[in-house]
Scaffold this active site. Structure first.
Site, PDB file in Angstrom:
ATOM      1  N   THR A 157      39.543  24.839  36.327  1.00 27.13           N
ATOM      2  CA  THR A 157      40.026  24.948  37.823  1.00 27.13           C
ATOM      3  C   THR A 157      39.422  26.027  38.641  1.00 27.13           C
ATOM      4  O   THR A 157      38.646  26.911  38.185  1.00 27.13           O
ATOM      5  CB  THR A 157      41.685  25.728  37.320  1.00 27.13           C
ATOM      6  OG1 THR A 157      42.269  24.778  36.545  1.00 27.13           O
ATOM      7  CG2 THR A 157      42.570  25.947  38.646  1.00 27.13           C
ATOM      8  N   THR A 208      43.161  30.322  35.528  1.00 21.04           N
ATOM      9  CA  THR A 208      42.489  29.141  35.047  1.00 21.04           C
ATOM     10  C   THR A 208      42.567  28.954  33.441  1.00 21.04           C
ATOM     11  O   THR A 208      42.812  30.080  32.734  1.00 21.04           O
ATOM     12  CB  THR A 208      40.827  29.005  35.341  1.00 21.04           C
ATOM     13  OG1 THR A 208      40.273  30.194  34.830  1.00 21.04           O
ATOM     14  CG2 THR A 208      40.777  29.236  36.956  1.00 21.04           C
TER      15      THR A 208
HETATM   16  N1  GLY Z   1      44.950  25.382  34.425  1.00 26.45           N
HETATM   17  C1  GLY Z   1      44.826  24.120  34.584  1.00 26.45           C
HETATM   18  C2  GLY Z   1      45.618  23.065  33.893  1.00 26.45           C
HETATM   19  O1  GLY Z   1      45.943  23.445  32.920  1.00 26.45           O
HETATM   20  O2  GLY Z   1      45.693  22.034  34.290  1.00 26.45           O
END
Ligand code: GLY
Length: 303
Positions: A157, A208
């Site tokens: 992310t 993230t």
């Molecule tokens: N942290 C991004 C997701 O789990 O989609």
């Protein structure tokens, strides 16, 4: 104190964000520009164009943006066919009375604001999906369980946090989510308080990693509320990650990375993994008097 803080893959878009701040632009414009650049990066397979697809081989994007001055927020989930999820999230915030729009409604909004429709699945990502999943004859639930066994294999992310000349904070998060996820699965990135939170009074935080954990623990909000109680960004990041260690995870590492920024420009980042090769091990930032961005190690916080 002009400042931009980003997850390490945000280095690609940080110069765009920084230029906006230096030219006197807003923190909101800066974080949107930074995330847009990463959404355009064909070498980043965790965000925007060329992102990893879901279990059916379709790229579905999640994103959110938050204005620390007003705590207005906008988010999109499971957006198909438009790469700039962050811009659509901003349109949710500024052009609708809503905070989160998903699926076909998010695509409809993207078209309405003039975003370009395209196939986000690159040849390389199609080949990757076909090699991993394509031949599977299992049912949907069995496939999802088989191909999303460990979030370390598919997480990624981009996060941006910024402070502008007026002292306003903003935050942006964008992702293609967990590779081979169930169609319609939302991670923490579009959930305000989970993967993204921003409040001029106390600071901003973004995550993230394993989105389901950040949803269960409201991780970004936990970090900002720790600052509200007087914690430094490093302490807040540590408190937010330690809170995850209480969650049952079937023996898996509670994979999470967080970036945190205070209203005065103090920042920190932390990770639950000590593996220096992962994208989550470092973070990028730039502040006044620096001619270029810096990449620093995160604090390691482990069970
Ligand atoms: N942290 C991004 C997701 O789990 O989609």
């Amino acid at each position: 104190m002009l400042t931009v803080v980003a997850s390490q893959n945000g280095s690609f878009g940080l110069p765009d964000a920084w230029k906006i701040l230096q030219d006197g632009g807003s923190a909101l414009d800066a974080v949107e520009a930074g995330a847009r650049a990463v959404e355009d990066n064909p070498d980043d397979h965790t965000v925007g164009y060329a992102g990893h697809p879901n279990i059916h081989g379709i790229v579905e994007l999640d994103a959110s943006i938050m204005d620390g001055a007003t705590r207005r927020a906008g988010a999109v989930g499971s957006l198909q066919g438009y790469r700039h999820a962050i811009t659509v999230a901003r349109a949710v915030m500024e052009r609708t009375p809503h905070a989160l729009i998903t699926g076909s409604g998010a695509a409809r909004l993207a078209a309405e604001i003039g975003e370009t429709q395209e196939n986000l699945l690159t040849e390389g990502e199609h080949t990757y999906w076909a090699a991993e999943v394509g031949g599977s004859k299992a049912g949907l639930l069995a496939q999802v369980r088989q191909f999303t066994r460990d979030p370390r294999d598919g997480a990624g992310t981009v996060d941006f946090l910024a402070i502008d000349r007026d002292g306003n904070l903003a935050s942006a998060v964008s992702t293609s989510g967990w590779a081979f996820k169930h169609p319609g699965r939302l991670g923490d990135s579009p959930i305000i308080g989970a993967g993204n939170y921003c409040d001029n009074r106390y600071g901003a935080a973004a995550c993230t990693g394993w989105g389901e954990l950040a949803i269960r623990a409201s991780t970004a909000h936990t970090a900002v509320m720790a600052m509200a109680r007087g914690a430094s960004p490093a302490e807040a990041a540590t408190i937010a990650l330690r809170d995850l260690f209480e969650l049952p995870t079937d023996g898996l590492l509670p994979l999470m990375h967080i970036v945190v920024l205070s209203p005065s420009g103090e920042h920190a980042a932390a990770t639950t993994t000590a593996a220096t090769t992962t994208a989550g091990a470092r973070y990028a930032w730039q502040a006044e008097s620096m001619s270029e961005l810096a990449v620093s190690d995160r604090l390691v916080v482990q069970p």
